[in-house]
Design an enzyme around this catalytic site. Structure first.
Site, short mmCIF file in Angstrom:
data_model
loop_
_atom_site.label_atom_id
_atom_site.label_comp_id
_atom_site.label_asym_id
_atom_site.label_seq_id
_atom_site.Cartn_x
_atom_site.Cartn_y
_atom_site.Cartn_z
N ASP A 342 -2.35 1.97 -1.17
CA ASP A 342 -1.24 2.80 -1.66
C ASP A 342 0.10 2.23 -1.20
O ASP A 342 0.25 1.80 -0.05
CB ASP A 342 -1.43 4.22 -1.13
CG ASP A 342 -0.39 5.19 -1.61
OD1 ASP A 342 -0.28 5.36 -2.84
OD2 ASP A 342 0.31 5.78 -0.76
N GLU A 379 -1.12 -1.17 -5.11
CA GLU A 379 -0.40 -0.29 -6.02
C GLU A 379 1.05 -0.74 -6.11
O GLU A 379 1.76 -0.77 -5.11
CB GLU A 379 -0.44 1.16 -5.55
CG GLU A 379 0.29 2.09 -6.52
CD GLU A 379 0.91 3.32 -5.85
OE1 GLU A 379 1.22 4.26 -6.58
OE2 GLU A 379 1.09 3.32 -4.63
N ASP A 454 -0.61 9.20 -11.47
CA ASP A 454 0.83 9.17 -11.26
C ASP A 454 1.63 9.16 -12.56
O ASP A 454 2.86 9.07 -12.52
CB ASP A 454 1.22 7.94 -10.44
CG ASP A 454 0.95 8.12 -8.95
OD1 ASP A 454 1.07 9.25 -8.46
OD2 ASP A 454 0.61 7.13 -8.27
#
Length: 617
Positions: A342, A379, A454
């Site tokens: 992340d 990410e 997201d």
């Protein structure tokens, strides 16, 4: 002057490494007057132009062969081709053909040392947001008012499966729970296998107060409302027995304020946490302003305090120590197959991302030390070129190089949901630019998605237009990179921006015939059965207005993807001779319909919003 046909693929037919050299092949039109072709490289950072030898002629195709030295000072070797034609010259590079030498970022790239795992490009991934996929054990589900997410604020709200998600402005996104868990995921493995899924990507599963669990409080424990460590180990074992893979979300940039190290709300009965205790053992795990309670949060968000990676104790816990958490879940009894890191581009020392590349490499080294074949996925919402040269990440969530341009072409929206309509030529330029900046093997292991936890769901961006959704899905499964479906896409699940994009899976849709489910299942089957779609070179055959055609070629096989994003029929004439084919019968793998290639061209009329996937019979 019309740009000549020049092509260099990057699969094993076109690129062959030896210990110290790289053998390369390219192709031109056989009747094109060419005086010389050179392959340009930069050993020792100085240009060399090496002659290409004229090779075999096959119909309209003239092959050329050359060899360049692999760079000895760095793992990455850059190269491109210089073509001399009368008084003109052309340059063939990773982003196309131009009349001048390209910048180095556009050169073809080969990394002799750092290669991504070979298994990744063969997969079809499926992303699961655990709380919304399936409830297998209601006895462990979060109850209303069971606890609060922020001190005495944000009490938990238990909702019935399938009930509407609260609007973003209501502020209950993180504290609404529907009861999805590991037992639910495990119970649906038969469904996922029937769909054709081969690898899972789970959003965070470790102990955390929110439903999204990007606010970790214990990196070594599965959240008890999702299950137990033993349950997770059993599920991974079952997945591996089925020949499937699994990667987990790694949230190492920040923790929850409820993590015992931080303990903002003073719930820890043991060692004092960093907040309100300047002498705490854990004070230097975070970044406080002196002895005050002012600290750095991720993007300024106070509930997500950033870890201090200049602290050796943090380094040891996350990646450097023998029992580091990155290594822990890659080892028995869990043996996950990789990590999705992340916001990895934001991780570093201090408030910013100081020494970011150092830590990303360290994360990679930690994972590879346990399992050299583990998948290191980053990410990045925007361009990720610098992380994708081979020595940091194997691949990225490919927003910049796939999701963003595909969204603009099919939905007419950019990443901020502003209007952004592009045509097929502009789409190809965008895709080529993004793809050409990274080595080929890393292109193949980019994780391509139309949407995710997201983003707004793609079908909702299209206002529910399932015909256009099918075109985008065909692009997803035919294009370079590893496809990943966000859960529910296969049954036309819609959803607006976060948190509405995290609706519960509507399992009732799988209990009756469903056109989208059948379509996606067929696409997955075709992808899995086609080595050309998994790792074949990409050749554009047409890009104009709203029509697009490209081939994925490998050895003597190819798959040809045709897309008409217009509402109106369009007749195309495609130069199939560029694939080495003059006369053939092509069959659509989706419908079984057939077309004739005559004199190297395919004349074909696409209906409005029609997509085809052709192969030679």
């Amino acid at each position: 002057m019309k740009t000549p046909y020049l092509f260099h693929g990057q699969d094993a037919f076109w690129v062959t490494p030896t210990q110290h050299h790289l053998k390369v092949t390219m192709v031109s039109e056989s009747d094109r007057q060419i005086s010389a072709i050179f392959v340009r490289c930069e050993p020792d950072n100085e240009e060399e132009l090496l002659d290409m030898a004229r090779g075999e002629t096959c119909g309209r195709l003239q092959y050329w062969h050359g060899e360049i030295p692999l760079n000895s000072d760095i793992p990455l070797t850059h190269y491109c081709f210089k073509i001399m034609q009368n008084n003109r010259q052309w340059w063939l590079h990773a982003q196309g053909v131009t009349p001048r030498v390209p910048g180095k970022e556009a050169h073809f790239k080969f990394n002799r040392r750092d290669q991504p795992p070979a298994w990744v490009k063969q997969q079809v991934f499926y992303q699961i947001f655990p709380d919304r996929f399936a409830n297998g054990d209601p006895s462990i589900s979060v109850q209303s008012d069971e606890y609060c997410l922020r001190g005495d604020e944000r009490p938990t709200v238990a909702k019935a499966w399938g009930a509407p998600v609260s609007d973003y402005h209501e502020g209950n996104g993180p504290n609404e729970f529907y009861g999805g868990d590991l037992a639910g995921i495990h119970s649906k493995l038969d469904y996922l296998q029937t769909l054709g899924i081969t690898a899972l990507y789970l959003n965070p599963i470790f102990t955390a107060p929110s439903n999204h669990k990007y606010d970790t409080t214990d990196y070594h424990q599965v959240d008890p409302h999702l299950g137990t460590n033993a349950q997770f180990a059993d599920m991974v074992g079952d997945l591996h027995q089925r020949g499937m893979k699994i990667i987990l979300d790694a949230v190492y940039n920040h923790t929850s304020v409820d993590h015992p190290w931080f303990d903002k709300h003073q719930r820890n009965t043991g060692e004092p946490g960093a907040y309100n205790h300047p002498t705490s053992t854990y004070r230097e795990y975070y970044q406080f302003d002196g002895d005050s309670n002012e600290y750095i949060g991720w993007k300024g968000i106070s509930s997500l305090p950033k870890l201090n990676f200049s602290n050796p104790a943090v380094q040891d816990f996350i990646y450097a120590g023998e029992e580091a958490v990155i290594k822990h879940w890659l080892q028995p009894p869990y043996q996950i197959d990789g990590w999705r890191f992340d916001v990895i581009h934001m991780l570093g020392e201090g408030a910013g991302a100081v020494n970011n590349a150092h830590y990303v490499k360290a994360f990679r080294d930690a994972a590879k030390s346990v399992n050299p074949d583990s998948y290191v996925l980053g990410e990045h919402f925007f361009e990720a070129t610098q992380w994708l040269q081979g020595d940091q990440e194997d691949g990225a969530m490919n927003y910049y190089g796939f999701a963003h341009p595909v969204r603009a072409f099919f939905a007419g929206l950019d990443i901020a949901y502003h209007r952004c309509q592009i045509n097929a030529e502009e789409l190809v330029d965008w895709l080529n630019e993004a793809r050409g900046k990274i080595p080929w093997q890393n292109q193949l292991t980019q994780l391509n998605q139309l949407d995710s936890h997201d983003t707004m769901r793609f079908l909702t961006m299209l206002d529910g237009d399932q015909d256009t959704m099918k075109l985008a899905l065909l692009m997803l499964f035919a294009y370079v990179g590893t496809p990943c479906l966000y859960y529910g896409t296969e049954v036309a699940l819609e959803g607006g921006q976060d948190p509405d994009n995290r609706r519960c899976f509507p399992w009732e849709r799988t209990e009756q015939p469903h056109e989208m489910l059948d379509f996606v299942t067929r696409l997955i089957q075709l992808r899995k059965s086609s080595p050309a779609l998994q790792e074949g070179s990409l050749q554009w055959l047409h890009a104009e207005h709203q029509q697009l055609a490209f081939a994925r070629t490998l050895d003597n096989t190819f798959s040809l993807c045709l897309l008409n994003n217009s509402d109106h029929a369009k007749t195309l004439s495609l130069p199939i001779w560029q694939l080495g084919v003059e006369h053939a019968v092509l069959q659509d793998l989706l419908t079984g319909d057939e077309w004739q290639v005559k004199d190297g061209h395919l004349a074909i009329t696409l209906a409005g919003k029609e997509g085809l996937l052709l192969t030679q019979v």
